[in-house]
Enzyme design. Structure first.
Site, short mmCIF file in Angstrom:
data_model
loop_
_atom_site.label_atom_id
_atom_site.label_comp_id
_atom_site.label_asym_id
_atom_site.label_seq_id
_atom_site.Cartn_x
_atom_site.Cartn_y
_atom_site.Cartn_z
N ARG A 188 7.06 -6.32 2.96
CA ARG A 188 5.74 -6.80 2.55
C ARG A 188 5.61 -6.64 1.04
O ARG A 188 5.75 -5.55 0.50
CB ARG A 188 4.61 -6.04 3.24
CG ARG A 188 3.24 -6.53 2.73
CD ARG A 188 2.10 -6.20 3.64
NE ARG A 188 1.67 -4.80 3.55
CZ ARG A 188 0.49 -4.37 4.02
NH1 ARG A 188 -0.35 -5.24 4.60
NH2 ARG A 188 0.16 -3.10 3.95
N HIS A 231 0.80 -1.23 0.00
CA HIS A 231 0.00 0.00 0.00
C HIS A 231 0.83 1.28 0.00
O HIS A 231 0.27 2.37 -0.02
CB HIS A 231 -0.96 0.00 1.20
CG HIS A 231 -2.03 -1.03 1.09
ND1 HIS A 231 -2.95 -1.05 0.06
CD2 HIS A 231 -2.34 -2.09 1.88
CE1 HIS A 231 -3.77 -2.07 0.22
NE2 HIS A 231 -3.43 -2.72 1.30
N ASP A 270 16.72 -11.88 -3.49
CA ASP A 270 18.03 -11.64 -4.09
C ASP A 270 18.61 -10.28 -3.71
O ASP A 270 19.84 -10.12 -3.63
CB ASP A 270 17.96 -11.75 -5.62
CG ASP A 270 17.97 -13.19 -6.11
OD1 ASP A 270 18.16 -14.10 -5.28
OD2 ASP A 270 17.80 -13.40 -7.33
N ASP A 330 -8.68 -5.27 6.30
CA ASP A 330 -9.27 -6.13 5.28
C ASP A 330 -10.20 -7.17 5.89
O ASP A 330 -11.23 -7.52 5.29
CB ASP A 330 -8.16 -6.82 4.48
CG ASP A 330 -7.54 -5.89 3.45
OD1 ASP A 330 -8.25 -5.46 2.53
OD2 ASP A 330 -6.34 -5.59 3.57
N GLU A 364 -6.48 -12.39 6.24
CA GLU A 364 -7.25 -11.15 6.36
C GLU A 364 -8.60 -11.22 5.67
O GLU A 364 -9.16 -10.19 5.27
CB GLU A 364 -6.43 -9.96 5.83
CG GLU A 364 -5.70 -10.22 4.53
CD GLU A 364 -4.66 -9.17 4.21
OE1 GLU A 364 -4.72 -8.06 4.77
OE2 GLU A 364 -3.78 -9.46 3.38
#
Length: 287
Positions: free
Chosen positions: A93, A59, A107, A198, A172
């Site tokens: 996230r 977000h 990576d 959510d 969620e």
């Protein structure tokens, strides 16, 4: 002078994931959400004393390059401040649990990932495979190009990477709660994070994460995650709520969001100088 042969290059051990170790030991770790999407603010917050900092790619306006810059800023600030084992652990996230994006994020040096919207144990198992090299998983081999191995300076990286990766999945939705026991029991899942906003929408209470039915569902979910032997996590931007979820058994708790801290502090400052003592209204997510 002659160049060193590849087998004569200095070799170092892959860093241990102390965040993962602390979760496995049952410790409580306190974090902060980073939504400003900039290395400068991440560097400032590195010395604040949090156990972990969440770089939000879902977000907040982050991409792979800005996530990399924040990983580098947290690492360099931790070194400059001499934090050692007290350095905050960066958690990234992702916007979605895509195997190619997981590979790229690992990576560039992330050891701990938080993946949103995981509704089934099959999804969780696929995410585990995406974070592991073969034969345990399907992560592509490219450590020679990777910051994660310090471009092969970590001589044991390929052997150690699977052990050190930490996978956190977000439950969620109502569907996720229905499969929660199986999701939490998935081998390779280290923790399950509850997303109040959510979840409240999925339960039919959009914008009401404080609704009694939502709070009861979260409390039950934390207990179920802990019964499965996994760490439970949550974001709570109000102190009383954070303490409630910690008392309920949440182990990795985010205490706030940098964007909200900045806006609240700015509003408080201007309010102290206005004749009526009021500042423009600011909204709280109420997590």
């Amino acid at each position: 002078m002659p160049l060193l042969a590849p087998d004569a290059m200095p070799s170092h051990a892959t860093p241990r994931n102390l965040f993962k170790q602390r979760l496995a030991a049952g410790e409580t770790v306190l974090g902060l959400w980073l939504g400003l999407a900039h290395a400068y603010s991440a560097e400032i917050l590195t010395g604040a004393g949090f156990d972990w900092l969440l770089i939000d790619g879902e977000h907040a306006p982050n991409d792979l390059h800005s996530v990399l810059a924040q990983l580098q800023a947290i690492g360099s600030a931790s070194h400059a401040l001499g934090l050692g084992a007290r350095a905050p652990h960066p958690v990234v996230r992702l916007p979605v649990g895509d195997a190619a994006l997981i590979k790229q994020t690992l990576d560039i040096g992330a050891q701990t990932l938080l993946v949103p919207m995981v509704d089934t144990p099959e999804q969780a198992a696929a995410l585990v495979r995406a974070t592991r090299y073969a034969p345990e998983g399907v992560r592509g081999m490219g450590s020679a190009l990777a910051r994660a191995s310090q471009w092969q300076a970590y001589g044991d990286y390929v052997q150690a990477a699977n052990r050190e990766v930490c996978l956190l999945v977000q439950a969620e939705t109502v569907t996720a709660l229905g499969h929660l026991d199986a999701i939490a029991a998935t081998p390779g899942v280290d923790g399950v994070f509850i997303g109040p906003a959510d979840l409240s929408a999925s339960m039919g209470y959009p914008g009401q994460p404080q609704h009694p039915a939502v709070l009861a569902a979260i409390d039950d979910a934390i207990a179920r995650i802990r019964r499965a032997g996994k760490a439970a996590g949550i974001l709570a931007t109000q102190d009383a709520q954070a303490r409630q979820w910690h008392a309920a058994g949440a182990q990795f708790v985010a205490l706030g969001i940098d964007t909200m801290l900045l806006s609240r502090a700015a509003a408080d400052l201007v309010a102290r100088w206005r004749p009526d003592g009021r500042a423009p209204a600011s909204q709280s997510a109420g997590y």
